[in-house]
Design a protein around this motif. Sequence first.
Motif, short mmCIF file in Angstrom:
data_model
loop_
_atom_site.label_atom_id
_atom_site.label_comp_id
_atom_site.label_asym_id
_atom_site.label_seq_id
_atom_site.Cartn_x
_atom_site.Cartn_y
_atom_site.Cartn_z
N GLU A 316 0.70 -0.88 0.05
CA GLU A 316 0.26 -0.13 0.16
C GLU A 316 0.81 1.14 -0.31
O GLU A 316 0.69 2.22 -0.37
CB GLU A 316 -1.28 0.16 0.82
CG GLU A 316 -1.96 -0.96 1.46
CD GLU A 316 -3.52 -0.69 0.20
OE1 GLU A 316 -3.30 0.53 -0.04
OE2 GLU A 316 -3.71 -1.79 -0.46
N VAL A 317 2.32 1.48 0.77
CA VAL A 317 2.87 2.70 1.28
C VAL A 317 4.06 2.50 -0.19
O VAL A 317 4.32 4.36 -1.02
CB VAL A 317 3.39 2.45 2.05
CG1 VAL A 317 4.93 3.69 1.93
CG2 VAL A 317 1.98 2.10 3.56
N PHE A 318 4.35 1.24 -1.00
CA PHE A 318 5.25 1.72 -1.87
C PHE A 318 4.98 1.14 -3.39
O PHE A 318 4.03 0.02 -3.82
CB PHE A 318 6.57 1.04 -1.19
CG PHE A 318 6.91 1.41 -0.02
CD1 PHE A 318 7.64 2.64 0.16
CD2 PHE A 318 6.82 1.26 0.99
CE1 PHE A 318 7.99 3.31 0.93
CE2 PHE A 318 7.21 1.19 2.40
CZ PHE A 318 7.88 2.61 2.51
N GLU A 319 5.39 1.36 -4.54
CA GLU A 319 5.76 1.44 -5.54
C GLU A 319 6.47 0.09 -6.34
O GLU A 319 7.89 0.96 -6.37
CB GLU A 319 4.59 2.33 -6.29
CG GLU A 319 4.67 1.58 -7.81
CD GLU A 319 3.49 2.97 -8.70
OE1 GLU A 319 3.76 3.02 -9.56
OE2 GLU A 319 3.62 4.31 -7.93
N ARG A 320 6.80 -0.40 -6.05
CA ARG A 320 7.56 -1.59 -6.58
C ARG A 320 8.36 -1.15 -8.21
O ARG A 320 7.29 -1.61 -9.55
CB ARG A 320 7.69 -2.64 -6.86
CG ARG A 320 8.69 -3.48 -6.66
CD ARG A 320 8.70 -5.21 -6.41
NE ARG A 320 10.13 -5.80 -6.34
CZ ARG A 320 10.56 -6.20 -5.57
NH1 ARG A 320 9.82 -6.45 -5.00
NH2 ARG A 320 11.31 -6.54 -5.90
N LYS A 321 9.13 -0.93 -8.85
CA LYS A 321 9.69 -0.76 -10.11
C LYS A 321 11.55 -1.83 -10.93
O LYS A 321 11.70 -0.77 -9.65
CB LYS A 321 9.63 0.84 -10.50
CG LYS A 321 8.66 1.34 -10.19
CD LYS A 321 8.82 3.37 -11.14
CE LYS A 321 7.53 3.76 -10.79
NZ LYS A 321 8.52 5.77 -10.51
N GLY A 322 11.35 -2.74 -10.78
CA GLY A 322 12.20 -3.28 -10.57
C GLY A 322 12.07 -3.61 -8.94
O GLY A 322 11.40 -4.33 -8.73
N ASP A 323 13.38 -3.71 -9.10
CA ASP A 323 13.87 -4.12 -7.74
C ASP A 323 14.04 -2.51 -7.18
O ASP A 323 14.69 -2.39 -5.89
CB ASP A 323 15.60 -4.11 -7.50
CG ASP A 323 16.79 -3.51 -8.84
OD1 ASP A 323 16.42 -2.48 -8.84
OD2 ASP A 323 17.80 -4.03 -8.65
#
Length: 473
Positions: A316-323
């Motif tokens: 909910e808090v972070f968006e993942r982009k690759g690593d």
Amino acid sequence: MADFDENAVRAIVRDVLNKLGSGEIKSFNIGSGRSDNNGIFDDVDEAASAAFDAFKALSKGGFAARQKITDAVKDVTVSRAREWGEFEFEETKIGKLEHKIGKLEIIKGVPGTEWIRPDAWSGDNGITHEEYAPYGVIGAITPVTHSIPTIAGNIVNMVAAGNAIVVNPHPGGVKSAVKAVSEFNRVIEKTTGIKNLVCCMAHPTLETFDAICKNPNIAIMCITGGPGVVSAAMKSGKKSICAGPGNPPVIVDDTVDLDKAARETIEGGAFDNNLLCVGEKEIFVLDKVADEFARALERNGGFRISGSALDRLTSEVFERKGDKFSLKRTLVGKDPQKLAEAAGTACPKETRILFAETDRNHPFVIEEQMMPMIPIVRVGSFEEAVDAAKRAEHNYRHSAIIHSLNVERMTLMARELNTTVFVKNGPSTAGLGLGGEGYLSYSIATTTGEGISNPKTFTRKRRCVMAGNLNIF
Ligand code: NAD
């Protein structure tokens, strides 16, 4: 000179006042030249030019005018603290109301004209003075996390040093900025007759930021914000004093009272829902005391989450982009109860922070989360704690905290992290003169190294020399 009918002028004034009273005229023409807009402008060039005129007027008023203005700004900030704190809380919807008010009430701790004293030499070759002169007009870029406090603190420091200001506030806190700046100008004009000493953009954008960078009437900039704006300012070609981002690590070792360490960590980290740039953002704790420290956090207002609740909150808090992870803003500055809800659980209403055991690469450790959820990481040795803390701090050189009674460990951490603020055995807020010695500022110039800003930060040094043997002894 043109003739005028005094009675006709009186009638017009009466009519305008009546319309204002009835609400028929709702606002002044914002940004139209030097009209009485209380410092609120649409156009950067007009704002900078009005501020430059105000700077010249302030120079004429001397130290007496600076003193009157900084006193008046402090007084009005304290007297409006509740009203402005509520307004800013309502506008930004982040942080804690009582701390929004508290951050305004403590403005008296920001230093003023007493800091502007010349350095002097006198000897066989004459006398030399080094004076702390103003720059002129300063472009101040302010954050959404503390919109009015940063502006009020910047005004006290910058005007004490003899400068005028153009503020480009964060769009998320612009209504609060406009409200406070209008009132600041009203009291400044009332006490000294100077108009537009503090100008504020009514509609701040990246374009107004760019125009501030390019405007020849604006001598330098003071940036209080995250990595994006600091990097933009450093590339602008204009001198910038940068109070940049932080991600302050805490190390807890096996020599301290763990209850005290937990209580103080929560005191700093929970303040305004962890929006403070100095606030405790991740904890590294020696393995042998980690379980007891976690229990101490629970005894002092911490609520532990783990497993699927932690995973759910993380997504909910972070968006993942690759690593890589980036912070979504939706939960920034929200109450722990709201974070617990987002994690699919619930915590008591007395809970002040959530905490979770994570590894040292977890996004809650690496990113500046700005919310009351603090990760704790077990480490096998103090050296390992310092390595992990250094990595989490990203060389921002902002702030770090240690709870230890071992002076060698304190020294090692101080050397390795090399931060602007280093607090030993207290909450992070002690580093801002709140329960620790020293003075308060809302702009801590970390990136460019001026440190916790004060009036001297906003001055140019000028040397004035009288040569010859003037010795009177
Ligand atoms: P932010 O970086 O999103 O915004 C800060 C200001 O910069 C705002 O006025 C914003 O409109 C402007 N801005 C942002 N990106 C820009 C760009 N690319 N070009 C021009 N202007 C830009 O930060 P925020 O969320 O408002 O505040 C929190 C951040 O500020 C955190 O990183 C925190 O650590 C830092 N901060 C530092 C201090 C300090 O004293 N060092 C004090 C308070 C906050």
